[in-house]
Design an enzyme around this catalytic site. Structure first.
Site, PDB file in Angstrom:
ATOM      1  N   TYR A  51      30.277 -87.275  43.091  1.00  0.00           N
ATOM      2  CA  TYR A  51      30.781 -86.946  41.760  1.00  0.00           C
ATOM      3  C   TYR A  51      31.635 -88.067  41.167  1.00  0.00           C
ATOM      4  O   TYR A  51      31.837 -88.120  39.959  1.00  0.00           O
ATOM      5  CB  TYR A  51      31.641 -85.673  41.798  1.00  0.00           C
ATOM      6  N   HIS A 105      26.857 -83.195  52.096  1.00  0.00           N
ATOM      7  CA  HIS A 105      26.394 -82.822  50.758  1.00  0.00           C
ATOM      8  C   HIS A 105      24.914 -82.436  50.728  1.00  0.00           C
ATOM      9  O   HIS A 105      24.528 -81.493  50.033  1.00  0.00           O
ATOM     10  CB  HIS A 105      26.650 -83.968  49.784  1.00  0.00           C
TER      11      HIS A 105
END
Length: 306
Positions: A51, A105
């Site tokens: 991110y 992730h």
């Protein structure tokens, strides 16, 4: 009111709702938005290497003036570097000595599940993270990890909403069997990105009965499945709306079943394709086949984008 917590399989407490800095906030300065979330009662902040918001999360934490013990911080291993190098880099960016939860992730980051998970177990043992978990793992991915794991993943963060509930039932059952907490992202996509689908009517009916919003009904439905929530918004009012879910009466068993059944019918794009197929009686004209393929691809790409 802030939501409660659940005890993870490693004994640590896990806040049931998190403020996420992915989705439309990726690659942006989110300092003010994270600060706003903290000010309005969010204690759990979710970020990730991918991110590129970890530095801003750290600034917001510092500006809040709150003690470390009052906040729960999740970040994720998203890079090609080793997990230990990556978590050290994340800790430096956030300005912490440890995170509360460190997730893989994506399963593709592990070329070898056994050795990859062993690195996560060592980081937990060394105090770099209090809990370890995974994100976007299928049932088969989890089985590979648990085959050799000494410490089970505490959390599996997945996209979860009424339209994919049926396909995730086996995964939810497996997680429950092994006491792995499931955390949902993208839950509101079923009504925000796919308006007009079969879920809308039953959600709106429940919202009317409860004096709640459709968003709150979706979150209540998610919680009824024993699933935690990560969500986001730039709006103070939205954040307060999300946190107020715990103050609402629960959905009835009939309402939950109605949302399940509506979700099983699929999002609007799938319904359109089905109706066209019926209308043309599965004619094999090349133009129709091409049109249907485009509709399917566009529908799924839009629905699962986050």
């Amino acid at each position: 009111m802030p939501s409660g917590t659940v005890t993870l399989n490693d004994g640590n407490e896990f806040p049931l709702i998190a403020f996420g800095t992915g989705s439309t906030m990726k690659f942006k300065d989110v300092t003010d938005y994270v600060g706003q979330a903290i000010d309005n009662g969010f204690s759990h902040i979710d970020t990730a290497q991918h991110y590129q918001t970890e530095t801003y999360v750290g600034l917001a934490i510092k500006e809040s003036g709150l003690p470390r013990s009052s906040l729960y911080i999740t970040t994720k291993y998203s890079s090609g570097k080793s997990p230990r190098q990556s978590i050290q880099q994340s800790l430096n960016k956030i300005g912490l000595s440890y995170v509360d939860l460190y997730l893989v992730h994506f399963p593709a980051l592990f070329s070898d599940f056994e050795s990859g998970w062993q690195e996560f177990e060592k980081m937990k043992k060394d105090g770099l993270t209090r809990s370890i978990g995974v994100s976007n793992f299928t049932l088969e991915d989890l089985q590979k990890v648990l085959k050799t794991a000494v410490t089970k993943p505490a959390v599996n963060q997945i996209p979860f909403h009424p339209y994919n509930y049926a396909s995730h039932k086996a995964l939810l059952e497996y997680c429950a069997k092994h006491n792995i907490t499931v955390e949902a992202y993208g839950s509101l996509n079923s009504i925000t990105q796919n308006p007009g689908g079969p879920v809308d009517a039953v959600v709106n009916a429940a919202a009317k009965r409860l004096g709640a919003t459709p968003n709150q009904v979706i979150f209540s439905w998610v919680r009824s499945k024993g699933v935690a929530i990560v969500t986001t918004s730039r709006s103070k009012e939205r954040l307060q709306e999300y946190l107020a879910v715990d103050d609402l009466p629960p959905l009835t068993a009939e309402e939950i079943a109605a949302i399940d059944d509506a979700g099983a019918k699929g999002p609007p794009s799938q319904l359109v394709v089905a109706r066209l197929a019926m209308q043309h009686k599965f004619e094999r004209s090349s133009s129709l086949v091409m049109w249907l393929a485009i509709a399917i691809i566009f529908g799924f790409a839009t629905f699962f984008m986050f």
